[in-house]
Design a protein around this motif. Sequence first.
Motif, PDB file in Angstrom:
ATOM      1  N   UNK A  70       0.320  14.042 -10.012  1.00  0.00           N
ATOM      2  CA  UNK A  70       0.357  12.580  -9.871  1.00  0.00           C
ATOM      3  C   UNK A  70      -1.015  11.933 -10.011  1.00  0.00           C
ATOM      4  N   UNK A  71      -2.088  12.709  -9.918  1.00  0.00           N
ATOM      5  CA  UNK A  71      -3.456  12.180  -9.795  1.00  0.00           C
ATOM      6  C   UNK A  71      -3.435  10.931  -8.908  1.00  0.00           C
ATOM      7  N   UNK A  72      -3.306  11.181  -7.635  1.00  0.00           N
ATOM      8  CA  UNK A  72      -3.210  10.084  -6.664  1.00  0.00           C
ATOM      9  C   UNK A  72      -4.606   9.582  -6.307  1.00  0.00           C
ATOM     10  N   UNK A  73      -4.845   8.295  -6.530  1.00  0.00           N
ATOM     11  CA  UNK A  73      -6.124   7.655  -6.239  1.00  0.00           C
ATOM     12  C   UNK A  73      -5.856   6.474  -5.307  1.00  0.00           C
ATOM     13  N   UNK A  74      -6.594   6.422  -4.200  1.00  0.00           N
ATOM     14  CA  UNK A  74      -6.404   5.358  -3.211  1.00  0.00           C
ATOM     15  C   UNK A  74      -4.935   5.261  -2.790  1.00  0.00           C
ATOM     16  N   UNK A  75      -4.301   6.431  -2.653  1.00  0.00           N
ATOM     17  CA  UNK A  75      -2.912   6.463  -2.208  1.00  0.00           C
ATOM     18  C   UNK A  75      -1.897   6.082  -3.269  1.00  0.00           C
ATOM     19  N   UNK A  76      -2.354   5.895  -4.514  1.00  0.00           N
ATOM     20  CA  UNK A  76      -1.453   5.451  -5.582  1.00  0.00           C
ATOM     21  C   UNK A  76      -1.370   6.517  -6.679  1.00  0.00           C
ATOM     22  N   UNK A 322      -9.115   2.131 -13.537  1.00  0.00           N
ATOM     23  CA  UNK A 322      -8.207   1.171 -14.156  1.00  0.00           C
ATOM     24  C   UNK A 322      -7.029   0.842 -13.242  1.00  0.00           C
ATOM     25  N   UNK A 323      -7.296   0.817 -11.944  1.00  0.00           N
ATOM     26  CA  UNK A 323      -6.270   0.473 -10.957  1.00  0.00           C
ATOM     27  C   UNK A 323      -6.501  -0.935 -10.445  1.00  0.00           C
ATOM     28  N   UNK A 324      -5.388  -1.631 -10.166  1.00  0.00           N
ATOM     29  CA  UNK A 324      -5.505  -3.011  -9.719  1.00  0.00           C
ATOM     30  C   UNK A 324      -4.508  -3.283  -8.595  1.00  0.00           C
ATOM     31  N   UNK A 325      -4.876  -4.241  -7.757  1.00  0.00           N
ATOM     32  CA  UNK A 325      -3.956  -4.721  -6.727  1.00  0.00           C
ATOM     33  C   UNK A 325      -3.801  -6.222  -6.908  1.00  0.00           C
ATOM     34  N   UNK A 330      -9.943  -2.384  -8.378  1.00  0.00           N
ATOM     35  CA  UNK A 330      -9.740  -1.415  -7.316  1.00  0.00           C
ATOM     36  C   UNK A 330     -10.651  -1.692  -6.118  1.00  0.00           C
ATOM     37  N   UNK A 331     -11.818  -2.296  -6.372  1.00  0.00           N
ATOM     38  CA  UNK A 331     -12.721  -2.619  -5.260  1.00  0.00           C
ATOM     39  C   UNK A 331     -12.087  -3.610  -4.300  1.00  0.00           C
ATOM     40  N   UNK A 332     -11.065  -4.310  -4.773  1.00  0.00           N
ATOM     41  CA  UNK A 332     -10.305  -5.220  -3.913  1.00  0.00           C
ATOM     42  C   UNK A 332      -8.981  -4.560  -3.541  1.00  0.00           C
ATOM     43  N   UNK A 333      -9.018  -3.249  -3.377  1.00  0.00           N
ATOM     44  CA  UNK A 333      -7.795  -2.466  -3.341  1.00  0.00           C
ATOM     45  C   UNK A 333      -7.044  -2.587  -2.014  1.00  0.00           C
ATOM     46  N   UNK A 334      -5.783  -2.186  -2.091  1.00  0.00           N
ATOM     47  CA  UNK A 334      -4.955  -2.022  -0.913  1.00  0.00           C
ATOM     48  C   UNK A 334      -4.340  -0.636  -1.003  1.00  0.00           C
ATOM     49  N   UNK A 335      -4.669   0.216  -0.064  1.00  0.00           N
ATOM     50  CA  UNK A 335      -4.285   1.617  -0.125  1.00  0.00           C
ATOM     51  C   UNK A 335      -2.784   1.779  -0.356  1.00  0.00           C
ATOM     52  N   UNK A 336      -2.438   2.599  -1.349  1.00  0.00           N
ATOM     53  CA  UNK A 336      -1.043   2.918  -1.624  1.00  0.00           C
ATOM     54  C   UNK A 336      -0.298   1.886  -2.434  1.00  0.00           C
TER      55      UNK A 336
END
Length: 358
Positions: A70-76, A322-325, A330-336
């Motif tokens: 899954x390559x889970x990053x920041x719970x995602x 390349x993750x977004x919330x 991602x720096x403004x992330x929300x875990x999971x």
Amino acid sequence: MKKWKIKLACSLVFFIQIQLVLCAQDTKKEEFILHSKDGFDIAGEIEYPNRQGKFPTAILIWGSGPQTRDQEISGSPMFKQIASFLNAKGMAVVRIDKRGCGKSTGSFKAEGSYTTRDLANDISLVYSFVQKHKAVDISRIGLIGHSEGSIIASILGTELPGLNWIIEFGPSAVPGDSITAYQTRLNRLKLGMPSEVSNAIGKVWEKYFRFIKDGYQNDSAYYSIGREFLIAHGLEKDDKRITPAFIDQLLDGYKTPWNQYFFNTDPASFLEKIKIPFLAVFGGDDMETSVNQNLIPMYSALSKSGNKNYRIVILPDEDHFFLRYQDKQMTKHKFGEMKVSARLLNLFADWFKTNRIL
């Protein structure tokens, strides 16, 4: 009237159940275990559209760290998200647990027991398996590598017979010691270190990286470099805090076969030989494999290859993952609750169409 309402309610429930069943059957998933030459079980899965035919196929290759399929990053689960997107577009997708992770055997301890070359061998094994699968169009098999996975994809781009295309995102085009030196320099800048202190520390890092590249010679040389490292940070030569235990806390993690291979490997030497369709995607705000450090070497290497079908893209306001919330970095992330950037996924899809992969 009440009977009519009951019948309507029952019909709606039945309709919803049918829809759920259909959604559940959109794809087929098969798990597999392969046996490497050096005695490890490599576990993974292939998922493909639930219909007759052979499909273009992507093998996803993880970045560094203890990654499952899954390559889970920041719970995602970013690789699971990418796979779902590609499945919906009509592709088969293969995902693997790295050695020592998930259902694959072995041990993971700071990547100390294997190298990027070993992981490339694992992906090569998976490629051979995929070529024989009933749902795979062998003329449209490719690799999607993230971060360290980009190095693996570059290596295999020169080795795998019949490989049709490569995508790399968060890619590397310079040797690993240069990447690590750049990252440590950025960290010093963030800490606000005076330039003379930062430069002194940087010189010791360079000396230590050469020591790792040449192979760990002896403890005496290692602890001597460790002393220089602490003194460069401002400690006096006779400071009692300069101990082997303290040096190990700071530097021991680099004494691994993985780092030696990473520091000595120049991805450009492989990129120069790649002839198949190739897409490289950089995040404009990537501080891990930055545009500033990797763009020109990437361009130069691909130009030398004579490859007429390569594309390099910079996506602004994207970082290394390349993750977004809610469309924020991602720096403004929300875990999971992070989602892989829609811009990245749509770029993949458009590139596939342009190259007649989809």
